[in-house]
Design an enzyme around this catalytic site. Structure first.
Site, mmCIF file in Angstrom:
data_model
loop_
_atom_site.group_PDB
_atom_site.id
_atom_site.type_symbol
_atom_site.label_atom_id
_atom_site.label_comp_id
_atom_site.label_asym_id
_atom_site.label_seq_id
_atom_site.Cartn_x
_atom_site.Cartn_y
_atom_site.Cartn_z
ATOM 1 N N MET A 1 0.836 -1.191 0.000
ATOM 2 C CA MET A 1 0.000 0.000 0.000
ATOM 3 C C MET A 1 0.879 1.253 0.000
ATOM 4 O O MET A 1 2.091 1.171 0.086
ATOM 5 C CB MET A 1 -0.936 -0.015 1.201
ATOM 6 C CG MET A 1 -2.035 -1.075 1.122
ATOM 7 S SD MET A 1 -3.250 -0.942 2.439
ATOM 8 C CE MET A 1 -2.272 -1.448 3.856
ATOM 9 N N CYS A 2 0.259 2.387 -0.064
ATOM 10 C CA CYS A 2 0.946 3.669 -0.175
ATOM 11 C C CYS A 2 1.514 4.103 1.169
ATOM 12 O O CYS A 2 1.341 3.444 2.185
ATOM 13 C CB CYS A 2 -0.015 4.726 -0.699
ATOM 14 S SG CYS A 2 -0.917 4.219 -2.188
#
Length: 256
Positions: A1-2
């Site tokens: 994920m970011c």
């Protein structure tokens, strides 16, 4: 994920040191290579930079590392795509207007089966769940409070309720700011530190770089840094609790 990076201060401050370490994770010390972005509030305006290139390969990111833009509220993001193609329109942070001022939003997570009804003025341009969530938040805030911005306690209460609802669809680590406060919701991993007098030296964990903040600050300065994973190796970072929403104002956690 970011990954997310935010800064909230009581005086305009540059984010060069923190962003330098953060951007290294965009393709060098981690694989967040699907774009990046940063937004700085300056008065009623916002300087907004995004790029679909990895932060370690982006000439715009190099500019930010060398250009000490001063701001009291900053939100930055490096992307590892889960929904939406690698494209400029899918790069965070996103910017919209509400109550006559700009709002900036960035998200880390992956929302499943999140298909809100968007029937107001806020519509996503790209294909991310993040931008959908941002549009939904602003739509619901406008419906609750009409054309007049609420006081901070009422706004914070509404955001706690709305972010809890969105987080039922998956991880919803997010940052949201209108330039006067920075709202941060944690689902999985977020940390913060408040730097204030007496200032000390900080050493980045991802770069061979250190700064003695006592040489570049005044005794009255106060700076809160919020990030997905701690940026420095020699400072004590405070972990958010799962499901927690904190509000930062003037470089400190607001009691609302």
């Amino acid at each position: 994920m970011c990954q997310l990076l935010g800064m909230n201060c009581n005086v305009p401050t540059d984010i060069v040191f923190s962003f330098t370490g953060f951007a290294t994770r965009g393709g060098h010390t981690s694989d967040h290579i699907d774009g990046w972005g940063i937004a700085f509030f300056e008065g009623a305006g916002v300087r907004h930079f995004v790029d679909y290139q990895a932060a370690t390969a982006s000439p715009i990111a190099d500019l930010i590392k060398r250009w000490p833009i001063k701001s009291k509220n900053v939100i930055a993001h490096i992307r590892k795509a889960t929904q939406g193609r690698v494209a400029l329109e899918n790069c965070h942070p996103f910017v919209r207007e509400l109550w006559g001022r700009y709002w900036v939003f960035a998200h880390n997570g992956d929302l499943k089966d999140f298909v809100p009804v968007l029937d107001g003025p806020y519509r996503p341009v790209g294909g991310t769940d993040s931008e959908q969530a941002f549009c939904f938040l602003l739509q619901q805030l406008r419906r609750r409070f009409g054309d007049t911005a609420p006081e901070l306690p009422a706004l914070t209460s509404a955001l706690r309720e709305l972010t809890d609802g969105i987080a039922r669809h998956g991880p919803f680590n997010m940052m949201l700011s209108d330039g006067s406060a920075l709202f941060v919701h944690c689902s999985t991993s977020l940390y913060y530190i408040v730097r204030k007098y007496p200032f000390a030296e900080a050493k980045l964990a991802d770069e061979d770089l250190s700064v003695d903040f006592s040489q570049v600050t005044t005794p009255n300065d106060r700076v809160a840094i919020i990030v997905t994973e701690p940026l420095t190796a020699n400072e004590k970072w405070i972990a958010f609790q799962t499901g927690e929403l904190k509000v930062f104002v003037e470089g400190a956690v607001a009691r609302v």
